[in-house]
Structure formats: C-alpha cells, structure tokens
Scaffold this active site. Structure first.
Site: not given
Ligand code: AHR
Length: 505
Positions: A175, A306
């Site tokens: 991110e 994710e």
């Molecule tokens: O999964 C929780 C958080 O969500 C992670 O650390 C981040 O990459 C995303 O914003």
C-alpha cells in the site's frame, strides 16, 4: 423460489485454478501473530518451538498454500535484522500502525520460516520499501536464500540455520499509496524497479517479485505500474522487473466511517454487503484489462493479496487490533469471491484473505487455549478441491435469481466448477436471504458417478461460532440432489453454500 440452469461442459477445460488463490495473510497486528500463531516455548498451550499446534493442524486441513507476512502496513516499518538471533537480545519497537503496542520481535524470520514448514505452506515475504533501505531488502533475500559463503550466509549460520530456505514470493512494499509511504504511482513504480533490481535470484532460488499495486478500482495506478514493467536493456535475457502486481479490495456494508457490527446487522445491511462483495468481479476485470494492454501474453500475475470483510471491532476490544466476529454472512462473502477468482484464473495468480487468525475475516479465533473455526474456515475447507484444478466455464441462466438493492441489482446465485484427477467439484452460493433456488446442473460432454454434497448454512445470517458453541455453523451432508433427464437438480436453501463432488465416469 427462483429457478436456474447451470450448463457445464465437462470436456472444455479452462485455465488452472492456482492453489495460491487460497492463500493467507498474517500480520503483526493485534492477536494474529502473538496469541494466534505464536505462544512462545514456555506456554502451556501445546506448541512446537513456540508455534501453536492446534492452529497449525486446523490450517493444514485446508491445504494452506502460502502465508504472507509480516504485513500489511506493519511490513513497511519492520526491520528484519531486529527479529533474528537470541530472542532475549532482540530489540523492541513500537507497532505504531496497530495499537501502538510494543513489539518484542520474538517472532521473526526463523520463526516464520519454521511456521511455514509446519504448515507445509510457501512463504510470501512482504519487504519494507516504505522505511527500509534497498540494502536491507537485498540482504534479507541473501540471508534467506543464498548458499555457500557470504556475509548474510555467515549471519544465518551463526543463528543456527545451515541450509538456505526456498522463498519464491517476495512483496516489494505494501500500500505504497497509503501506509507504505504515501507515494505517487510514478514514484512507487520507479522505487519498485530499483528495489526489485537488488532482490537477486541466488542460485536456483527464483523470486516472484510482487510490486505494490492499487486499491480497489484505481486502474490508473495499475496502468502506471504496467508501463514501467519492462526491463529495457535486458534484451539478452528478456524479463520484467516484477512478475506480479498486487491489488487490495475489502468488502464493507457501507462507508469506512460506518462499517457496522460483524454480528448485529439487518437484511438490508446483508444485501449491501453482498453488492460490495460482488464488486470484486468488476475490479478484477478492470485491472486485468489494463494489464492485457501491456502484457497480452499474461505473464505478469495479478495478486489480490488482501481481501475480505472489514467490520467494527468487537465491543470492548482494542480498536487497533481489528478483532471481529465472523458469521454466515462472512462465509457467503468468501464463497462468492472464490467463484469470481475461479473465473479470473488466467490472470489472477494469488489471493490472500485478511487475516488468518484473530484479525478481520479470520479462519480461526483463539482465546487463551480455546480455538474456534469460523464459518469462513468451512468455505475454504469445502472448496479446497478447487486448488490446482482445471476450471470449467459455467453458463448460468438465472433470470429470477435477482434482488433490487437500492439502485442496483444483485445476482443472488453464484456458481463455479472445476475438475481435478477425474473428480468434478461444483460450488453454489444462494445469497437470497429468504428464498431457496432450484438449480439444474446440466452437465455436458461427460457423465458423473455418485454425488457427494455438503451444505453450509444456519437459521440466521448472524449465526456464528464461539467457544461455547463451536459448531453452530458447520458443513452438513446434503442429500437433496436428484438425477433427472435434465441433469442434476438440487434446491439450494436460502443463504447457503453448497458443494457437490462426483467422479467423472
Ligand atoms: O489487513 C489490515 C490492513 O489493511 C493492512 O495492514 C493494510 O495493508 C491494509 O490497509
């Protein structure tokens, strides 16, 4: 009751469903690592070298293919050298992203690699591009994967590990548009190329470098990264700087400021959640289309590292720990995601649900020595036969399996299918909260033998498992499948997930 027909050509093979689409994610966040995976060698909870054995056994039963670590946002403030050597001499740090708690670095590189070995899962290491140096990332790769003699090899051996490990999946930043450095896409692309250059392939350990990609529908980000992917001047050995590009997408029932409770929601919230979950199809299509323009041969993988639901934390828990319950609603979000993943198998090479234990849409919730398998866990288990299977296209005629949700239409039936080692597996989700769906599976180009079917459902969408009631939501045998001259006919109950397996005959 709605009616639908799903036509499946058993003899028309689609792309392979990479087992890594069933991947996982463990961050130093709340009780995912500490308390979830790691209890320490002195714990009364049965462990091997500090790693909880009940968690390992539960995940092995899913054929867990890979585990992403150490973050997430944490990855971009993690300095790996703090997590090696004797534990009592490791420096501590503050986990500023997640709860401002002190991190003692007891779970580091060796512990993570031992965990992967116990799980039989491939490691996916997420390197620090936000606050770490190129040298630091380069040396981490060397420490893990080089054999023979070198400064990092000597350090590894001094810490008790003679042989190099094999590590394929390597994330370059996380991110970077946000917690990973607040970069512009152009800058992130340049930096990814620079870091990727020094993440070397040592010996025959070939890295699969995953550059940090977009959030949600930010196709511009994907385009900027894809424009920078080719290594000019590498004509002798043509290659791309990175082999994968990530994307993150979370399912919510509303805006980030009003995510709502994991367990206390109404039918409207439920349908809004399902609309949000269904959006993953458009998002993957959008990123894939952009990638097709720059990489028509589809050599670069899209990596959804994710995904999952994100609710308000459970009352009374630390807001920085992201601990949430997991209901039948979460399970149906997962099952519909997998149908989409299977359809995108040609470009989508990996997906990692956030996160495996005690954080967000977890498979497992622990409380001291108690362990609870969530409804989402059961979807992964029921679907594990799709891992590395050949996808089969499903043509669905389901005109009345629809619901109006606000201004949008929600398709309430979702189906996918695959074949592996002579066995067909069909997954069906009925998202309708009240109505059953009569589905005819019109299997063409082959025939199948005895059908074994299971269903995951519950009386209420809000039902979930707890230590006191661990089996409130669990798969049960489903025998309501009839062979007719139109095909296999089954009535899929409201808000349920059904899998149907049979040998090709
Ligand atoms: O999964 C929780 C958080 O969500 C992670 O650390 C981040 O990459 C995303 O914003």
């Amino acid at each position: 009751m709605s009616t639908a027909t799903a036509v499946i050509n058993l003899d028309v093979e689609g792309p392979t469903i990479d087992r890594h689409l069933y991947g996982h994610f463990a961050e130093h966040l709340g009780r995912c690592v500490y308390g979830g995976f790691w209890v320490g060698e002195d714990s009364p909870i049965p462990n091997e070298g500090g790693i909880r054995l009940d968690v390992v056994a539960a995940l092995r039963a899913l054929n867990i293919p890979n585990l992403r670590w150490p973050g997430g946002c944490f990855a971009d403030e993690y300095h790996w050298k703090d997590g090696i050597g004797p534990r009592d001499r490791r420096p501590t740090m503050v986990n500023t992203h997640w709860g401002n708690v002190e991190e003692n670095n007891h779970f580091g590189t060796h512990e993570f690699m031992a965990l992967c070995e116990l799980l039989g899962a491939e490691p996916y290491i997420s390197g620090n591009m936000g606050s770490g140096t190129v040298q630091e990332m380069s040396e981490w790769v060397e420490y893990l994967t080089r054999e023979g003699d070198s400064p990092m090899v000597r350090l590894r051996k001094a810490n008790g590990r003679e042989e190099p490990w094999r590590v394929k999946f390597w994330g370059i930043g996380n991110e970077t548009w946000g917690c990973g450095g607040n970069m512009r896409a152009e800058y992130s692309a340049d930096l990814s190329r620079q870091y990727a250059t020094y993440c070397r392939d040592h010996g025959d350990n070939t890295l699969y470098r995953i550059a940090c990609g977009a959030a949600d529908a930010d196709y511009k980000w994907t385009e900027t990264l894809m424009q920078q992917i080719s290594c000019f001047g590498c004509e002798a050995a043509p290659r791309t700087f990175f082999q994968g590009l990530s994307v993150h997408y979370y399912t919510l029932a509303g805006p980030w400021s009003a995510k709502g409770s994991a367990t206390e929601f109404d039918t409207e919230d439920y349908y809004r959640t399902m609309l949000s979950a269904r959006k993953i199809d458009r998002i993957l299509t959008g990123h894939s289309s952009v990638m097709d323009c720059y990489d028509p041969g589809r050599t670069v993988g899209l990596v959804l590292d994710e995904w999952g639901t994100w609710w308000d934390v459970e009352p009374g828990t630390d807001p920085g720990f992201l601990f949430q319950q997991n209901t039948l609603r979460d399970a149906l979000v997962a099952s519909t995601h997998f149908d989409v993943f299977h359809r995108h198998a040609e470009r989508l090479r990996m997906a990692n649900i956030a996160q495996t234990v005690n954080v967000l849409q977890a498979m497992i919730l622990t409380d001291g020595d108690a362990l609870v398998l969530t409804p989402t866990y059961h979807v992964f288990e029921m679907n594990k036969g799709h891992q590395d299977a050949t996808s089969l296209a499903v043509h669905l005629r389901a005109r009345d399996a629809r619901r109006r949700v606000g201004d949008a239409e929600l398709d309430t039936l979702s189906v996918s299918a695959s074949v592996k080692e002579g066995r067909v597996l069909v997954s069906l989700t009925n998202l309708d909260a009240e109505g059953a769906a009569e589905v005819t599976l019109d299997l063409r180009g082959g025939s199948v033998g005895e059908v074994v079917a299971r269903v995951l459902t519950a009386d209420r969408l809000q039902d979930h498992n707890t230590a006191a009631s661990p089996d409130a939501v669990r798969p049960r045998a489903f025998d309501a499948v009839t062979a007719t001259d139109r095909g296999l006919v089954l009535t899929v109950p409201p808000h349920s997930f059904v899998t149907l397996g049979a040998a090709l005959s």
